[in-house]
Design a protein around this motif. Structure first.
Motif, PDB file in Angstrom:
ATOM      1  N   ASP A  40      32.192  -4.175  38.123  1.00  0.00           N
ATOM      2  CA  ASP A  40      33.657  -4.111  38.125  1.00  0.00           C
ATOM      3  C   ASP A  40      34.136  -2.766  38.663  1.00  0.00           C
ATOM      4  O   ASP A  40      33.491  -1.725  38.461  1.00  0.00           O
ATOM      5  N   LEU A  41      35.283  -2.806  39.322  1.00  0.00           N
ATOM      6  CA  LEU A  41      35.884  -1.590  39.862  1.00  0.00           C
ATOM      7  C   LEU A  41      37.304  -1.492  39.303  1.00  0.00           C
ATOM      8  O   LEU A  41      38.260  -1.974  39.915  1.00  0.00           O
ATOM      9  N   PRO A  42      37.469  -0.904  38.119  1.00  0.00           N
ATOM     10  CA  PRO A  42      38.786  -0.829  37.467  1.00  0.00           C
ATOM     11  C   PRO A  42      39.841  -0.164  38.355  1.00  0.00           C
ATOM     12  O   PRO A  42      39.557   0.810  39.059  1.00  0.00           O
ATOM     13  N   GLY A  43      41.037  -0.723  38.298  1.00  0.00           N
ATOM     14  CA  GLY A  43      42.142  -0.133  39.040  1.00  0.00           C
ATOM     15  C   GLY A  43      42.134  -0.420  40.520  1.00  0.00           C
ATOM     16  O   GLY A  43      42.941   0.142  41.263  1.00  0.00           O
ATOM     17  N   SER A  44      41.244  -1.293  40.979  1.00  0.00           N
ATOM     18  CA  SER A  44      41.147  -1.585  42.412  1.00  0.00           C
ATOM     19  C   SER A  44      42.180  -2.626  42.822  1.00  0.00           C
ATOM     20  O   SER A  44      42.853  -3.242  41.987  1.00  0.00           O
ATOM     21  N   HIS A  45      42.304  -2.843  44.114  1.00  0.00           N
ATOM     22  CA  HIS A  45      43.205  -3.854  44.663  1.00  0.00           C
ATOM     23  C   HIS A  45      42.809  -5.232  44.111  1.00  0.00           C
ATOM     24  O   HIS A  45      41.619  -5.498  43.896  1.00  0.00           O
ATOM     25  N   PRO A  46      43.785  -6.131  43.885  1.00  0.00           N
ATOM     26  CA  PRO A  46      43.479  -7.453  43.307  1.00  0.00           C
ATOM     27  C   PRO A  46      42.460  -8.278  44.102  1.00  0.00           C
ATOM     28  O   PRO A  46      41.814  -9.162  43.532  1.00  0.00           O
ATOM     29  N   THR A  47      42.314  -7.994  45.376  1.00  0.00           N
ATOM     30  CA  THR A  47      41.354  -8.765  46.182  1.00  0.00           C
ATOM     31  C   THR A  47      39.940  -8.208  46.101  1.00  0.00           C
ATOM     32  O   THR A  47      39.000  -8.842  46.581  1.00  0.00           O
ATOM     33  N   ARG A  55      21.940  -0.925  50.479  1.00  0.00           N
ATOM     34  CA  ARG A  55      21.081   0.133  51.015  1.00  0.00           C
ATOM     35  C   ARG A  55      21.435   1.498  50.411  1.00  0.00           C
ATOM     36  O   ARG A  55      21.547   2.511  51.103  1.00  0.00           O
ATOM     37  N   GLY A  56      21.663   1.479  49.097  1.00  0.00           N
ATOM     38  CA  GLY A  56      21.943   2.716  48.382  1.00  0.00           C
ATOM     39  C   GLY A  56      23.386   3.160  48.423  1.00  0.00           C
ATOM     40  O   GLY A  56      23.731   4.202  47.861  1.00  0.00           O
ATOM     41  N   ILE A  57      24.253   2.377  49.089  1.00  0.00           N
ATOM     42  CA  ILE A  57      25.670   2.725  49.198  1.00  0.00           C
ATOM     43  C   ILE A  57      26.484   1.810  48.288  1.00  0.00           C
ATOM     44  O   ILE A  57      26.352   0.580  48.355  1.00  0.00           O
ATOM     45  N   ALA A  58      27.310   2.377  47.429  1.00  0.00           N
ATOM     46  CA  ALA A  58      28.216   1.574  46.600  1.00  0.00           C
ATOM     47  C   ALA A  58      29.279   0.965  47.499  1.00  0.00           C
ATOM     48  O   ALA A  58      30.112   1.671  48.072  1.00  0.00           O
ATOM     49  N   THR A  59      29.243  -0.358  47.639  1.00  0.00           N
ATOM     50  CA  THR A  59      30.073  -1.048  48.620  1.00  0.00           C
ATOM     51  C   THR A  59      31.070  -1.979  47.947  1.00  0.00           C
ATOM     52  O   THR A  59      30.675  -2.925  47.253  1.00  0.00           O
ATOM     53  N   PRO A  60      32.381  -1.741  48.117  1.00  0.00           N
ATOM     54  CA  PRO A  60      33.384  -2.672  47.575  1.00  0.00           C
ATOM     55  C   PRO A  60      33.238  -4.047  48.218  1.00  0.00           C
ATOM     56  O   PRO A  60      32.933  -4.154  49.413  1.00  0.00           O
ATOM     57  N   VAL A  61      33.462  -5.086  47.435  1.00  0.00           N
ATOM     58  CA  VAL A  61      33.391  -6.459  47.937  1.00  0.00           C
ATOM     59  C   VAL A  61      34.760  -7.119  47.767  1.00  0.00           C
ATOM     60  O   VAL A  61      35.335  -7.128  46.673  1.00  0.00           O
ATOM     61  N   ILE A  62      35.274  -7.656  48.862  1.00  0.00           N
ATOM     62  CA  ILE A  62      36.600  -8.256  48.900  1.00  0.00           C
ATOM     63  C   ILE A  62      36.481  -9.771  48.995  1.00  0.00           C
ATOM     64  O   ILE A  62      35.657 -10.293  49.748  1.00  0.00           O
ATOM     65  N   ASP A  63      37.277 -10.484  48.216  1.00  0.00           N
ATOM     66  CA  ASP A  63      37.402 -11.931  48.367  1.00  0.00           C
ATOM     67  C   ASP A  63      38.255 -12.164  49.613  1.00  0.00           C
ATOM     68  O   ASP A  63      39.478 -12.047  49.566  1.00  0.00           O
ATOM     69  N   MET A  64      37.604 -12.467  50.738  1.00  0.00           N
ATOM     70  CA  MET A  64      38.338 -12.543  51.998  1.00  0.00           C
ATOM     71  C   MET A  64      39.366 -13.668  51.987  1.00  0.00           C
ATOM     72  O   MET A  64      40.463 -13.523  52.551  1.00  0.00           O
ATOM     73  N   ALA A  65      39.052 -14.794  51.357  1.00  0.00           N
ATOM     74  CA  ALA A  65      40.016 -15.895  51.303  1.00  0.00           C
ATOM     75  C   ALA A  65      41.309 -15.443  50.629  1.00  0.00           C
ATOM     76  O   ALA A  65      42.415 -15.668  51.143  1.00  0.00           O
TER      77      ALA A  65
END
Length: 309
Positions: A40-47, A55-65
């Protein structure tokens, strides 16, 4: 001279709904991975549905739909989904999609503007037919700008009054199919009171350049995106350099692709510089280098014959 520029590019096709196909250029794609647990990423955009380690990088994941206005992917569906990891605008990002279809070669000239029946959603940059199926090409820059707005400091260039006066007389043309990119480019130059012309495709840009040259007022500086429907930035560069009436323009290829694009590679098709979007000061400094070269009396035209890329 016939263009030797490669007009085709890989398109990654995927599904966001059961019936509609979408695509993005493979140059933006770093990897496709099956869904994996998210943090979880608290306070992030709703998407933004969480982050994953890529590969060792913390990567945000967006629900593209959800990001483009369609039904969000329910958590019960996640296990069957895929994450498209992109490298765009200096940021690594993951996009959750309902399914991967295939990678298909597409001629940029076959990509058309979205028909009015699809509405005026700004996230679409074009439509194309692949295997008789209508595929919608997404404007990834628009999606990312909506979710992660640009740092205002990156949108307004720092330029001295002396340098502004050097740039002001230049006849400048901006070329980009992305609405977001055109807004950023326009805001950057408007903020320092530099006049310019702008268009959303390479075909129109080439015609504008020819018309301006015929009128005795050729464009001095061209700033062009690389990935565009119709004539892409590489082919536009080739066409400019292959025409003596246009070849004295200082050409900057300006791209959302974060992978390294060397100056040598840009010169192969006739560009002077290649920059990654979006840093307004960096871009304006490149334009200033072109202006200084133009006013020095030196020839702007690059030596040698433009080649395939």
């Amino acid at each position: 001279m016939k263009s030797k520029a490669n007009q085709s590019q890989g398109m990654l096709m995927f599904r966001l709904t059961p019936t509609q196909s979408f695509a993005i250029g493979t140059l933006k794609v770093r990897e496709i991975i099956p869904f994996q647990p998210l943090t979880d990423l608290p306070g992030s955009h709703p998407t933004v549905i969480g982050t994953t380690s890529f590969r060792g990088i913390a990567t945000p994941v967006i629900d593209m739909a959800k990001a483009i206005g369609y039904k969000p992917v329910d958590k019960s569906e996640w296990e069957s989904c895929y994450i498209i990891v992109t490298d765009c605008q200096r940021r690594v990002m993951g996009f959750l999609v309902r399914g991967i279809e295939k990678i298909s070669e597409c001629d940029w000239r076959s990509i058309a503007e979205p028909p009015q029946t699809l509405g005026t959603r700004a996230f679409l940059t074009g439509v194309m037919k692949i295997d008789e199926k209508l595929v919608q090409l997404l404007d990834v820059e628009y999606i990312m700008e909506h979710i992660f707005p640009s740092d205002p400091d990156k949108l307004h260039p720092v330029l001295s009054d002396v340098d502004r006066e050097k740039l002001k007389p230049m006849n400048i043309l901006l070329v980009d199919d992305s609405l977001t990119a055109r807004r950023q480019l326009s805001e950057a130059l408007d903020s320092i009171n530099i006049p310019y012309y702008v268009t959303n495709n390479g075909s129109e840009a080439l015609q504008m350049m020819k018309n301006a040259a015929s009128a005795g007022k050729p464009f001095d500086i061209i700033v062009s995106d690389i990935e565009m429907p119709g004539i892409d930035g590489y082919e536009l560069a080739f066409e400019i350099r292959s025409d003596d009436k246009l070849a004295e323009a200082y050409l900057i290829l300006h791209t959302s692709l974060s992978s390294d694009i060397s100056v040598d590679r840009a010169k192969q098709v006739g560009a002077h510089e290649a920059l990654t979007k979006f840093d307004a000061t960096e871009l304006v400094q490149a334009m200033l280098r072109g202006a200084m070269l133009k006013t020095s009396g030196s020839s702007v035209k690059l030596e040698g014959t433009p080649t395939n890329y």
